[in-house]
Design a protein around this motif. Structure first.
Motif, short mmCIF file in Angstrom:
data_model
loop_
_atom_site.label_atom_id
_atom_site.label_comp_id
_atom_site.label_asym_id
_atom_site.label_seq_id
_atom_site.Cartn_x
_atom_site.Cartn_y
_atom_site.Cartn_z
N LEU A 199 17.64 11.77 -7.42
CA LEU A 199 16.07 12.82 -7.94
C LEU A 199 15.11 12.45 -9.53
N PRO A 200 16.23 11.88 -10.87
CA PRO A 200 15.39 11.34 -11.88
C PRO A 200 14.27 10.70 -11.60
N THR A 216 18.61 23.45 -2.89
CA THR A 216 17.43 23.73 -3.71
C THR A 216 16.90 22.11 -4.30
N HIS A 217 17.59 21.34 -4.88
CA HIS A 217 17.12 19.92 -5.51
C HIS A 217 16.53 19.09 -3.85
N ALA A 228 14.85 23.36 -12.22
CA ALA A 228 16.09 22.68 -11.22
C ALA A 228 16.69 22.15 -11.86
N LEU A 229 17.19 20.93 -12.26
CA LEU A 229 17.66 19.75 -13.12
C LEU A 229 18.49 20.89 -14.18
N PHE A 230 17.89 21.04 -15.27
CA PHE A 230 18.44 22.21 -16.31
C PHE A 230 19.19 22.87 -15.67
N PHE A 231 19.22 23.67 -15.30
CA PHE A 231 19.82 24.56 -14.90
C PHE A 231 21.20 23.79 -14.04
N SER A 232 21.42 23.34 -12.91
CA SER A 232 22.13 22.73 -12.62
C SER A 232 23.35 21.97 -13.12
N SER A 233 22.66 21.49 -14.98
CA SER A 233 23.28 20.76 -15.10
C SER A 233 23.67 21.69 -16.01
#
Length: 311
Positions: free
Chosen positions: A181-182, A158-159, A198-203
């Protein structure tokens, strides 16, 4: 090369560890030593587990997986870091940058899920010893390892796909010494809301949920240990969890400092130090932690070296 207002970026510049030329040879020697120790240590642990039948248990199956991941993880950053310490200009091709992002964000979540599986093993060992073979059978271990791999792969695909869709209009300096990525999102001139979501969900899926499962497992483990009447029995029970708890703490502390706290919370120097700790030193520490805090691993090591095991 431009297309409208967008730049077709072929390579990025990396911030590196230092701009002081005099420090580069010393840092090269230090990180070369760290890389060798990490690779030899992790592969040595895997070899011990394969060769010693007494280590053929679910806990060491997961630890062998972690050691292989540690070797792959540090190998995704250290060689390029060593090359850049010898290069006047620190550049990385666009596709190589995406490959490094894929590796880091695939291997780190996989390690996180495996640490959670090891916590479940400790729960089964101490809280449900009579049902251990049912809870941690070969099929269960293989299933947990496979699910961990698939979840990490889905997360990273996804990322990586979203990162490949980013467009860049000018700045191409990544502040860290590796592609991540960030900072790549910060360089983009296109919409990044999907990446941030996506980063928030993956965290949550990759960090918070596994961490909660580890904490819940150890709440039950500690409660079961405290019910043991003898101090010696409690000490032995705690000692079986010490190495895993230490590894979990190192992993989550460095993850929080590197990714969750805002970058304004510390200086650029500290950001570099924490990045080194997270992507370079942690893979080296895992085999050391487990070797020093685990009697069975030390016994297997002494036997492999032709010496008597310490009691």
């Amino acid at each position: 090369m431009q297309l409208g207002n967008e730049t077709l970026v072929s390579q990025f510049l990396l911030g590196g560890l230092t701009d002081t030329e005099e420090l580069r040879p010393l840092l090269f020697a230090v990180f070369l030593l760290v890389y060798i120790v990490a690779v030899v240590g992790n592969l040595g642990i895997v070899s011990l587990i394969v060769m010693d039948a007494r280590l053929h248990s679910p806990l060491y199956f997961f630890f062998a997986d972690l050691s292989l991941l540690g070797t792959a993880y540090i190998s995704s950053t250290a060689p390029r870091l060593l090359a850049h310490l010898q290069a006047p200009v620190r550049t990385v091709p666009y596709r190589a940058c995406l490959t490094q992002i894929f590796s880091l964000h695939f291997l780190a979540p996989w390690e996180c899920f495996l640490l959670t599986a090891m916590a479940h093993d400790r729960y089964a060992t101490i809280c449900r010893p009579l049902h251990y073979l049912v809870l941690m059978g070969q099929r269960t271990c293989a299933g947990l390892a496979s699910i961990s791999c698939l979840l990490a792969l889905a997360n990273e695909l996804t990322h990586t796909i979203l990162a490949a869709l980013l467009k860049f209009c000018g700045p191409r300096l990544i502040t860290r010494f590796f592609c991540d990525l960030p900072p790549l999102i910060k360089l983009s001139c296109s919409s990044t809301w999907a990446h941030e979501l996506a980063l928030f969900f993956s965290s949550f899926v990759v960090a918070l949920a596994p961490c909660a499962l580890v904490v819940i497992s150890y709440i039950h483990v500690v409660a079961a240990i405290l019910r043991i009447r003898s101090a010696e029995g409690r000490g032995k029970a705690f000692s079986t969890c010490g190495a895993h708890i230490t590894m979990v703490c190192v992993f989550y502390i460095t993850s929080v400092l590197c990714y969750i706290l805002p970058s304004s919370a510390y200086s650029g120097l500290w950001d570099r130090v924490l990045s080194v700790l997270y992507v370079v030193l942690t893979p080296m520490l895992n085999p050391i932690i487990y070797s020093m805090r685990n009697k069975e691993v030390k016994r297997a090591l002494f036997q492999a070296l032709g010496k008597e095991s310490a009691s």
